[in-house]
Design a protein around this motif. Structure first.
Motif, short mmCIF file in Angstrom:
data_model
loop_
_atom_site.label_atom_id
_atom_site.label_comp_id
_atom_site.label_asym_id
_atom_site.label_seq_id
_atom_site.Cartn_x
_atom_site.Cartn_y
_atom_site.Cartn_z
N LYS A 32 -4.76 -1.84 3.07
CA LYS A 32 -4.04 -0.96 2.15
C LYS A 32 -4.52 -1.20 0.72
O LYS A 32 -4.83 -2.32 0.32
CB LYS A 32 -2.54 -1.15 2.28
N ASP A 54 -5.17 4.45 0.56
CA ASP A 54 -3.98 4.67 -0.26
C ASP A 54 -3.03 5.46 0.61
O ASP A 54 -3.21 6.65 0.84
CB ASP A 54 -4.36 5.45 -1.52
N ARG A 55 -2.01 4.79 1.10
CA ARG A 55 -1.10 5.41 2.07
C ARG A 55 -0.22 6.49 1.47
O ARG A 55 0.43 7.24 2.19
CB ARG A 55 -0.26 4.33 2.74
N THR A 56 -0.21 6.60 0.14
CA THR A 56 0.60 7.63 -0.51
C THR A 56 -0.20 8.91 -0.77
O THR A 56 0.34 9.90 -1.21
CB THR A 56 1.16 7.13 -1.85
N ASN A 57 -1.51 8.87 -0.49
CA ASN A 57 -2.40 9.98 -0.84
C ASN A 57 -3.09 10.50 0.42
O ASN A 57 -3.92 9.81 1.01
CB ASN A 57 -3.42 9.47 -1.87
#
Length: 174
Positions: A32, A54-57
């Protein structure tokens, strides 16, 4: 032959245990992006050209998938912890599907790895190991699970079952 190595994760010690079990050559970690901020570790991750997500993107997730598949196509193995983070309880948590999607699309086998009792040497809330690992921890490398002829979910389920089979009772999911 290229492969995706997949392991449970509940201690910082999991990384050196993996290195000791499979050797220190020809693989990249899928990690991550937040780990870039960790002193020393972040620099090492970037310098070694490990695969960061990037786990949010969503765009980053797609680029990570492509990057990982390229490494596999180039004959470089990948190592990942599909739980996405260290388990605070020590028990196996649900898996995220990225590793299995990557292996499935690349046609690579997945090698399940069970790391037993690493949290007894270095719990997730501890900064440094507080006891020797010899005689306490064990790394079980299971037979590879072929991705060809399986759906991503069947692949993930087979790998999860292998990992669970190698764990002691106190690390198995409830």
């Amino acid at each position: 032959r290229k492969a995706m190595f997949v392991s449970n994760h509940n201690s910082w010690m999991d990384i050196p245990f993996i290195g000791h079990a499979i050797g220190w050559r020809n693989y990249k970690f899928v990690a991550k992006k937040e780990l870039e901020k960790v002193p020393i570790l972040g620099k090492a991750i970037k310098t070694a050209k490990n695969v960061l997500v990037d786990r949010t993107n969503r765009k980053s997730q797609l680029l990570t998938l492509k990057s990982g598949m390229k490494w596999l196509d180039d004959g470089v193995n990948l190592v990942t912890f599909p739980e996405g983070t260290r388990s605070r309880s020590g028990r196996l948590m649900p898996f995220k599907n990225g590793a299995f999607k990557m292996a499935h699309k690349a046609g690579a086998p997945v090698v399940p790895i069970s790391i037993c009792r690493a949290q007894d040497v270095m719990p997730s809330y501890w900064m440094f190991p507080y006891r020797p690992a010899a005689g306490v921890c064990k790394v079980v490398v299971h037979e590879p699970v072929e991705s060809k002829g399986k759906t991503e979910q069947e692949l993930a389920d087979a790998v999860r079952e292998s990992i669970i089979a190698g764990l002691p009772e106190k690390q198995r999911p409830l």
